[in-house]
Structures are given as structure tokens and as C-alpha cells.
Design an enzyme around this catalytic site. Structure first.
Site, PDB file in Angstrom:
ATOM      1  N   SER A 128       0.793  -1.232   0.000  1.00 40.83           N
ATOM      2  CA  SER A 128       0.000   0.000   0.000  1.00 40.83           C
ATOM      3  C   SER A 128       0.822   1.276   0.000  1.00 40.83           C
ATOM      4  O   SER A 128       0.243   2.361  -0.144  1.00 40.83           O
ATOM      5  CB  SER A 128      -0.949  -0.007   1.201  1.00 40.83           C
ATOM      6  OG  SER A 128      -2.011  -0.906   0.974  1.00 40.83           O
TER       7      SER A 128
ATOM      8  N   ASN B 180      -9.120  -0.508  -0.298  1.00 44.16           N
ATOM      9  CA  ASN B 180      -8.310  -0.617  -1.505  1.00 44.16           C
ATOM     10  C   ASN B 180      -9.117  -0.305  -2.760  1.00 44.16           C
ATOM     11  O   ASN B 180      -8.561   0.144  -3.771  1.00 44.16           O
ATOM     12  CB  ASN B 180      -7.725  -2.021  -1.608  1.00 44.16           C
ATOM     13  CG  ASN B 180      -6.562  -2.240  -0.659  1.00 44.16           C
ATOM     14  OD1 ASN B 180      -5.627  -1.449  -0.625  1.00 44.16           O
ATOM     15  ND2 ASN B 180      -6.621  -3.301   0.119  1.00 44.16           N
TER      16      ASN B 180
ATOM     17  N   GLY C 123       2.916  -0.939   4.018  1.00 40.16           N
ATOM     18  CA  GLY C 123       2.306  -1.830   3.051  1.00 40.16           C
ATOM     19  C   GLY C 123       2.449  -3.275   3.467  1.00 40.16           C
ATOM     20  O   GLY C 123       3.458  -3.674   4.055  1.00 40.16           O
TER      21      GLY C 123
ATOM     22  N   SER D  50       4.691 -12.402   6.718  1.00 41.84           N
ATOM     23  CA  SER D  50       3.391 -11.787   7.008  1.00 41.84           C
ATOM     24  C   SER D  50       2.470 -12.791   7.688  1.00 41.84           C
ATOM     25  O   SER D  50       2.735 -13.989   7.703  1.00 41.84           O
ATOM     26  CB  SER D  50       2.730 -11.282   5.713  1.00 41.84           C
ATOM     27  OG  SER D  50       2.218 -12.371   4.950  1.00 41.84           O
TER      28      SER D  50
END
Length: 370
Positions: free
Chosen positions: A52, A153, A291, A317
Site C-alpha cells: 500500500s 483498496n 504496506g 506476514s
């Protein structure tokens, strides 16, 4: 900073790498292994999917168009894309609302990344931007247009299509022409249909899937909301130029830094502007973005004038899927590393960084697997 990166690696992240700038001084370093299958060492100059953070580049492009009088921040999106966003939504949602996440339009990633099976399938699927928008518009509204912040988004996919409508060029080409190329960001690019990360890069590890590397991944699902590949050094260069006024006239930079609370009940915990947010730190507000994609997380935070900078990347992640009620050890180590970069003289306060810095960060929770 070296100790902070080593501690972040020790907390469970395969690799952490960063660049810190203070005026003309620059430090870069890395700790750990770039990917678990080969154990090759991490390097600070590795390319990385920055998720992001793409939004800051895209928003800067839109604000250049605003400065040129080609589009207005308060234009209804339906004026530009009436067939894509028809009816009341198109009439009431403005360009500004898309950029600061107050449109009330649902976040499409909540529909396409809500199960473990989709971790693999999404990365093997080609999406068109129009398909992503339709998914987002089909979700329940998160609020009335302009009412409050709710990360979406979908808004930035619409913004990408708006850029194409206004300029007649591909959105990625326009961002490259206006932002990436003038700043000579040689390691920053939109991969498009290329599933690989070109050149030296970090792996991408989804915590529950062990050593599997998701660095080769179709990123059409993220497009102008999160497709960009970059390095910590390029990110520092970009944000210094942005915050220092090299990319935008003063009026548009001021608009970019006009924020809404990310948590209305706790307005001092940070605010979101136009592709840019601020967070509180022991040495004052830090500006930037973060992000998160499958297997890679990036945080890029900077002093208001871009003088002191920190961009940090990790290759793991979804290590905390809600099973630990308190701050996860990796999150605590990440917060400590960020504070070491942004506030190097705040040693006494750094131990409380987990409560000082908003966790999780906005871009990381945009990938909603639970």
C-alpha cells in the site's frame, strides 16, 4: 539500528532490512536470511513488494493533475467514471474521499483474501481493475460518503482508472512518468503481468505455510492500490522529495497532509490524508505509509520535512491471526525498530513503542486474512 534489526530477526522474522537517513547521513543494514529455502543472507538493497505504499505514489500523481487543473479533489467520481461508479455512489463520492478512505465503499480484499486457500489462488489469477471495483461496490457500505475513515483498496483502484480517464495513459505509465522517472528511482516499478521480482530481492513468507516462498505472485489483485516494487533507499528518496515539496506545489502538499482520524475515538493515534498518514512517536509526528502483501511487509516513516527518514522491510506476514490478545513479539520488535530509526535519541521511551505507535498499521490490515 543494527541491534534493532537483529532483535526483529530474533523475534521470528526471517529477514529485516532498512535504510535510515538523517540529513546527508545514510545508514543501511540487514539481518537474517532473504528466503528460508536457501538461507541466502539478506541485503539492504533488495527489491521488495511494498504494497500500500503504492498509494502515496498514486496520490502524488493525482495531486499533480489537480495542480494542473485537469481534475478536482471535490469532483464526484461519477463525473469521470459514470459507467463504473453509477447512481448515488458516483454522485456523492468524491476524488478526495477515495484518496482519504472516507468514501464508504467496501474493501474488495476482504472478499478475495478471506481464506487460506485464496493465499495461493489469488496469486495465480489475473484480475482486471474493473472486476476489483465491482467486487468492492458489491460489498456492504462502511458508512455514508465523507462520514468517517474506513480503509478501502477499492478506492485506489477507482483512482487508477480515473488517472487513465483523465490522461489517456496507463496509470502505471503515468505514475512512472511523473514520479518514478524524475526521481531516478531505478529499483521502483510496477510489475504488471510479470509475476517475478526482477533482480536481487527478498523472499515472501506467509507464516502458516512455512518455507514456501510467495515472491513469484500475480499482483493484478493489487494494481494501483498496492502493486509497486521498490527498495528502502528508493522509498526514502521518494518521501524526501514529496515532503520537501519537490513533487507538488505547496497547496497540493497541504491538501495531501490534511487528515481525518483513523480512529475517531482516539484522534491522537494518527490521521490519514491523501495517500499519506501520520503517526505519533516520542519525537513528534512521523509521516509516510506502510504496506502489506502476502509474505512481505514494509514501513516507511519520516520527519515532517523529510530530514530524518526510516524505511524498513521484512519478509514474513500473517504471523498474528488474532490468537494472541496482547502485542505479538514481532509487532513489538517492529515498533522498536521503527522507533530506533525515526527517534534514535528517544531510548528511554522506545521500550513503550508498542503502545506509542499504532499497531497494526493501516496498510498491513488491508490484507484481511484472520
Amino acid at each position: 539500528m543494527s541491534r534493532a534489526l537483529a532483535a526483529l530477526h530474533a523475534s521470528g522474522v526471517p529477514a529485516a532490512f532498512a535504510e535510515v537517513r538523517d540529513g546527508r547521513r545514510t545508514w543501511s543494514g540487514a539481518s537474517g536470511v532473504a528466503d528460508l529455502s536457501t538461507a541466502r543472507p539478506a541485503r539492504p538493497d533488495m527489491r521488495h513488494r511494498v504494497g500500500s505504499i503504492t498509494k502515496s505514489f498514486v496520490a502524488a500523481t493525482v495531486l499533480q493533475l489537480v495542480a494542473e487543473g485537469k481534475v478536482g479533489l471535490d469532483d464526484p467520481v461519477g463525473r469521470w467514471l459514470p459507467e463504473l461508479v453509477p447512481g448515488e455512489v458516483g454522485q456523492r463520492v468524491t476524488v478526495r474521499m477515495l484518496l482519504n478512505h472516507t468514501s464508504g465503499i467496501g474493501n474488495y480484499t476482504e472478499a478475495i483474501l478471506d481464506s487460506y486457500a485464496e493465499v495461493t489462488s489469488v496469486g495465480q489469477t489475473r484480475f482486471t481493475p474493473e472486476e476489483l471495483v465491482q467486487i468492492g461496490l458489491s460489498l456492504p457500505r462502511t458508512g455514508a460518503p465523507g462520514d468517517h475513515y474506513s480503509y478501502s483498496n477499492t478506492g485506489y483502484i477507482i483512482i487508477g482508472l480515473l488517472i487513465e480517464k483523465v490522461t489517456g495513459n496507463a496509470a502505471s505509465a503515468e505514475v512512472t512518468r511523473r514520479v518514478i522517472r524524475p526521481l531516478r528511482l531505478d529499483d521502483t516499478y510496477f510489475p504488471g503481468a510479470d509475476r517475478t521480482i526482477r533482480g536481487r530481492h527478498a523472499g515472501a513468507h506467509f507464516a502458516l505455510f512455512g518455507v514456501r516462498d510467495f515472491a513469484t505472485y500475480d499482483m493484478s489483485w493489487a494494481w494501483t492500490a498496492g502493486e509497486l516494487i521498490s527498495t528502502p533507499s528508493d522509498l526514502d528518496t521518494f518521501y524526501r522529495a514529496l515532503l520537501g515539496g519537490r513533487l507538488l506545489p505547496p497547496a497540493q502538499l497541504a491538501q495531501m497532509r490534511t487528515t481525518v482520524p483513523m480512529d475517531p475515538a482516539r484522534p491522537d493515534d494518527g490521521g490519514y490524508g491523501l495517500g499519506l498518514f501520520w503517526l505519533p512517536t516520542p519525537c513528534g509526528a512521523a509521516w509516510g505509509h506502510d504496506g502489506g502483501v502476502i509474505g512481505q511487509i514494509t514501513v516507511s516513516l519520516h520527519a515532517p520535512d523529510g530530514g530524518r527518514q526510516m524505511s524498513l522491510a521484512t519478509n514474513l506476514s500473517h504471523y498474528n491471526l488474532g490468537v494472541i490478545p496482547e502485542v505479538h513479539p514481532i509487532d513489538a520488535a517492529l515498533a522498536d525498530a521503527v522507533m530506533a530509526g525515526v527517534c534514535p535519541n528517544a531510548t528511554a521511551q522506545r521500550a513503550a513503542a508498542g503502545t506509542t505507535m499504532r499497531l497494526p498499521l493501516p496498510g498491513a490490515i488491508a490484507i484481511p486474512l484472520r
